[in-house]
Scaffold this active site. Structure first.
Site, PDB file in Angstrom:
ATOM      1  N   SER A 295     -29.661 -16.098  -1.169  1.00  0.00           N
ATOM      2  CA  SER A 295     -29.171 -17.304  -0.505  1.00  0.00           C
ATOM      3  C   SER A 295     -29.985 -17.640   0.749  1.00  0.00           C
ATOM      4  O   SER A 295     -31.164 -17.941   0.654  1.00  0.00           O
ATOM      5  CB  SER A 295     -27.683 -17.132  -0.195  1.00  0.00           C
ATOM      6  OG  SER A 295     -27.066 -18.344   0.089  1.00  0.00           O
ATOM      7  N   ASP A 306     -44.301 -20.066   1.093  1.00  0.00           N
ATOM      8  CA  ASP A 306     -44.931 -21.333   0.707  1.00  0.00           C
ATOM      9  C   ASP A 306     -45.937 -21.813   1.739  1.00  0.00           C
ATOM     10  O   ASP A 306     -46.943 -22.441   1.399  1.00  0.00           O
ATOM     11  CB  ASP A 306     -43.869 -22.411   0.492  1.00  0.00           C
ATOM     12  CG  ASP A 306     -43.126 -22.253  -0.829  1.00  0.00           C
ATOM     13  OD1 ASP A 306     -43.342 -21.225  -1.505  1.00  0.00           O
ATOM     14  OD2 ASP A 306     -42.339 -23.146  -1.177  1.00  0.00           O
ATOM     15  N   LYS A 320     -30.134 -17.021  -5.638  1.00  0.00           N
ATOM     16  CA  LYS A 320     -28.940 -17.838  -5.366  1.00  0.00           C
ATOM     17  C   LYS A 320     -29.355 -18.982  -4.453  1.00  0.00           C
ATOM     18  O   LYS A 320     -29.562 -18.787  -3.262  1.00  0.00           O
ATOM     19  CB  LYS A 320     -27.833 -17.022  -4.718  1.00  0.00           C
ATOM     20  CG  LYS A 320     -26.566 -17.835  -4.458  1.00  0.00           C
ATOM     21  CD  LYS A 320     -25.488 -16.993  -3.793  1.00  0.00           C
ATOM     22  CE  LYS A 320     -24.210 -17.799  -3.572  1.00  0.00           C
ATOM     23  NZ  LYS A 320     -24.388 -18.877  -2.587  1.00  0.00           N
TER      24      LYS A 320
END
Length: 561
Positions: A295, A306, A320
């Site tokens: 999460s 990224d 999640k």
């Protein structure tokens, strides 16, 4: 979950029940004619059941079963929280509650104080690490679960609670009257300097207070000379998303996307950008993750990966990525329901695939893919379609399909003996037993010498011998006969046990440190027996390369996603 036949239609009936418990007319909120018709059908069904069913039904029980069934028909992470649990859940997000300020565990039939929170109400009245909680308000606490003890010790700020402990160090029962205060439950248990330039911070969950805790810990380490950071998100299940975004701000450049959200309606379609002025703008960073990383911690990990800001080490994360919002019902219970999805800056969906209402298959498939990503990472990557391969800011390939795959996968030691010790079935249990039997001498010799314990204490051969005896009492067999070795049945060669001596001894020492000084003292020792942590220490060249990308980016236009 299975229900009796009379409850099989309750997921539908619950839609009406929701209207009733909210104290409004359902039709007020229904704009779709078909939905209004279905609500009328449900209302009629409920009235028939109430009046005609062979047995009287408890309305509260019917409502709760119905709401649970309705929520269970959605995604795997939407959930119903009963009124009994709702306050505890909200407290966990806030990071504070009314309590007495102790960390405790229940290793057997009696709870043991691991440590009082410094400066808290228990610390002030004299509660000590090692005290056994035997009574709460004249009621025996022996045999209480951790939840039962927590429920009795928590309460409104300013109220008092009487607690009796047995103190092994003096062999006496002591009774304390403690005034509850607002307790801040830390989301960071450990931060320390690994060496003269490497800092370490673990975040075990995200609460409203985590960002402030992180800044304080990071600032303290920078003042001690930290030049690079290991950020440990292993077994962090998430929590308050906004806190993870704020921590990402401390490491990303202004305007860089932290996360994208998508859902029903324009308000759910957003990009969350980083703000200027981060505390850790260009220091090399390694992030540790595993299958318990979920999460909010996956959002932070995905953003740093990224943007090539941190080197990710460990094992594939949980997957999640559903945005959930809490909706209060009028009896104090809560619907924690999915209202959107999270995507990393380059567009990867964090959430693992699922089909609505098929929770069992969801977890089975999730475990299968996580195992493949852990034990056969090259095959896992080959199985990912090209459509789920993405490029980071500086051209590295990262993968979607659920969870975050680390830049460097550390495969676990598949020796079952190591697994049993590491997971605490024997290591922590034995340390508690040894500590209980030798508490007076351990506290007498080491209580005021935490730093010396970390550097000088050694697990003796006698202790190791008792550990293997303890393991054998609990189903492990150590044999001299190589022909009788059978790992599946828990039969190991003594040669293997001897090879694992340093690993086992370090784990025992770490758990003893937790008994003596609290959980924060254990982590620096346990990390010495952690393959992921030890492997990460050799990977700073990769992290420095990424940090140089970011450092260059801070003085030139940044790539936006």
């Amino acid at each position: 979950m299975k229900y009796f036949s009379k409850y099989r239609l309750l997921p539908a009936v619950a839609l009406l029940v929701l209207g009733a418990v909210l104290g409004v007319q359902i039709d007020t909120y229904l704009s779709d004619d078909n939905l209004g018709a279905q609500a009328s059908k449900l209302k009629k069904a409920l009235l028939i059941i109430d009046k005609k069913y062979v047995e009287p039904l408890d309305a509260g029980n019917v409502a709760e079963k119905g709401v649970k069934g309705m929520i269970n028909s959605l995604d795997p992470h939407s959930t119903y929280i009963s009124d009994e649990r709702a306050e505890d859940v909200k407290d966990s997000y806030q990071g504070s509650f009314g309590g007495i300020g102790i960390v405790f565990e229940v290793p057997g039939d009696t709870a043991q104080v691991v440590s009082p929170i410094a400066g808290g109400p228990s610390d002030e009245v004299g509660i000590m690490a090692g005290d056994r909680i035997v009574e709460i308000e004249d009621t025996s606490a022996v045999g209480f679960s951790d939840t039962e003890i927590q429920d009795r010790l928590k309460g409104e700020v300013g109220t008092k609670v009487q607690m009796t402990v047995y103190r092994p160090l003096v062999g006496k029962r002591l009774t304390f009257t403690i005034t509850r205060e607002k307790i801040n439950a830390p989301s960071i248990h450990s931060s320390y300097m690994v060496d003269d330039k490497t800092g370490y911070i673990d975040i075990n969950r995200f609460t409203m207070k985590t960002h402030g805790e992180f800044k304080d810990r990071a600032s303290a380490l920078l003042n001690k000379g930290m030049e690079r950071l290991i950020l440990d998100l292993r077994n962090n299940p998430g929590g308050v998303m906004r806190s993870s975004w704020k921590i990402a701000n401390e490491m990303l450049g202004k305007g860089m996307t932290i996360v994208k959200t998508k859902g029903r309606g324009e308000r759910m379609d957003q990009k969350i950008p980083a703000k200027a002025g981060g505390l850790l703008r260009d220091e090399p960073i390694i992030v540790l993750v595993n299958r318990g990383t979920a999460s909010a911690s996956e959002i932070l990990t995905g953003a740093l990966q990224d943007h090539d800001r941190a080197f990710i080490v460990g094992r594939r994360t949980f997957g999640k990525g559903l945005i959930q919002k809490q909706f209060d019902l009028n009896d104090g219970s809560v619907l924690q329901m999915t209202v959107g999805r999270y995507y990393t800056p380059v567009g990867r969906l964090i959430q693992s695939p699922y089909k609505r209402g098929q929770e069992k298959d969801y977890y089975a498939n999730k475990m299968s893919t996580m195992n493949q990503a852990t034990y056969h990472p090259s095959k896992y990557v080959e199985s990912i379609p090209d459509s789920l391969a993405y490029k980071t800011d500086h051209g590295r390939t990262v993968f979607g399909g659920g969870g975050i795959l680390p830049d460097y996968v550390v495969q676990p030691d598949t020796t079952k003996l190591t697994y049993l010790v590491r997971r605490g079935q024997f290591g922590a249990a034995f340390a508690r037993k040894w500590f209980s039997n030798h508490e007076k001498e351990l506290r007498g010799a080491w209580q005021e010498r935490q730093e010396e314990f970390s550097t000088s204490y050694e697990v003796s051969d006698k202790m190791m011998s008792e550990f293997w005896s303890f393991a054998e009492e609990n189903g492990i067999t150590i044999t001299e006969n190589q022909d009788s070795v059978n790992v599946d049945e828990g039969i190991y060669a003594r040669e293997m046990a001897q090879k694992k001596r340093d690993f086992v001894a370090t784990r025992i020492k770490g758990h003893l440190a937790a008994q003596l000084y609290g959980r924060s003292a254990a982590r620096p020792i346990l990390n010495k027996a952690s393959p992921i942590f030890q492997e990460a220490l050799s990977l700073w060249p990769s992290s420095r390369e990424l940090a140089s990308y970011h450092s260059t980016a801070t003085s030139s236009p940044m790539k936006q996603n």
